[in-house]
Design an enzyme around this catalytic site. Sequence first.
Site, PDB file in Angstrom:
ATOM      1  N   HIS A 236      56.105   4.476  36.894  1.00  0.00           N
ATOM      2  CA  HIS A 236      56.301   4.685  38.334  1.00  0.00           C
ATOM      3  C   HIS A 236      57.212   5.869  38.652  1.00  0.00           C
ATOM      4  O   HIS A 236      57.186   6.386  39.762  1.00  0.00           O
ATOM      5  CB  HIS A 236      56.842   3.410  39.003  1.00  0.00           C
ATOM      6  N   GLN A 237      58.032   6.287  37.711  1.00  0.00           N
ATOM      7  CA  GLN A 237      58.917   7.412  37.996  1.00  0.00           C
ATOM      8  C   GLN A 237      58.233   8.759  37.740  1.00  0.00           C
ATOM      9  O   GLN A 237      58.795   9.814  38.035  1.00  0.00           O
ATOM     10  CB  GLN A 237      60.198   7.316  37.167  1.00  0.00           C
TER      11      GLN A 237
END
Length: 329
Positions: A236-237
């Site tokens: 997700h980053q």
Amino acid sequence: MLPEKKWILDMTDGFRPTAVVGAAAELGLFDLIPDEGITVPELARKANASLRGIQVLADALAALEVLEKKGDRYFVPPKLRPVLSENSPETAIPMLRHRMSMMRGWSQLAWAAKAGFPAPKTSGIRGPDGDLQAFVLAMDVISREVADDVVRQLLPLQFKKMLDVGAGPGTWTFAFLRAIPEARAILFDLPHAVSLARQKAEQAALADRVEFVVGDFYRDELPSGVDFVWVSAIAHQNSREQNRELFRKVYRALEPGGQIAIRDIVMDASRTSPVDGALFAINMLVNTPAGGTYTLDEYREDLMAAGFSEPHLRIRTENMNSVILAHRR
């Protein structure tokens, strides 16, 4: 008042208790309060803080029932002491501090939404190193209660040596090693995280089964010779392009027939469900240059572009504990 108006106003009021409890955590107030309680002048002196500020903060904490107030003395309720004591196994303090760091980014959401990237953000009162330590330890706070159960849901798994990419404090590494006693692990992360993971491994009596490798998965190749790779709360980053590059590195690190497991939020096609995922995408907007939350089809495309086969959703949840598995040919 229109019920719709009350709903909106009530929903947007949650920042106040968060800020009160988070400020006390950042100042380390809870561990400064002995069992016999403390007066505000004593607490302000121990915290090296203003009398006015600590008075107002302590009263607000008492109003929220996070502290008890008896006369002029303040107490941490016995039932909350394990949660609010920094060195307790049940502590929530690192996550409370990390949430304050998150709030500093979220407060600039309008700016980030207009620009498409994070606004400049100041560090907390504990400084950049304190924010970083809180982030790493917060990952343990949110994972330690669920890790063993998630690993059980993935069983049976057959591997001899796993690689935990961006392993943080090692919470997931240790859960896998507890579940598979004959397995060994390589824990890979930046120096500050590896240092904390070493301490945690010693406490868990698992250090002799773990190889600690310092590295940056954005810059370095991953340690090879493994047959299972765990990529937890990392995708997700990243942008999708960054994920494809990471998955290629994982592919190169794996032995033929090995598996990758990705733990993260998995969105539906509308990107509005699960709600936690839609809100977490905001967290990535205000804190990362290109991160986000992704659908199963997007994960499949990116894994297959990196060479993996049979990507499938093994565990589906409404939070970050969904798990996608895929095989190296």
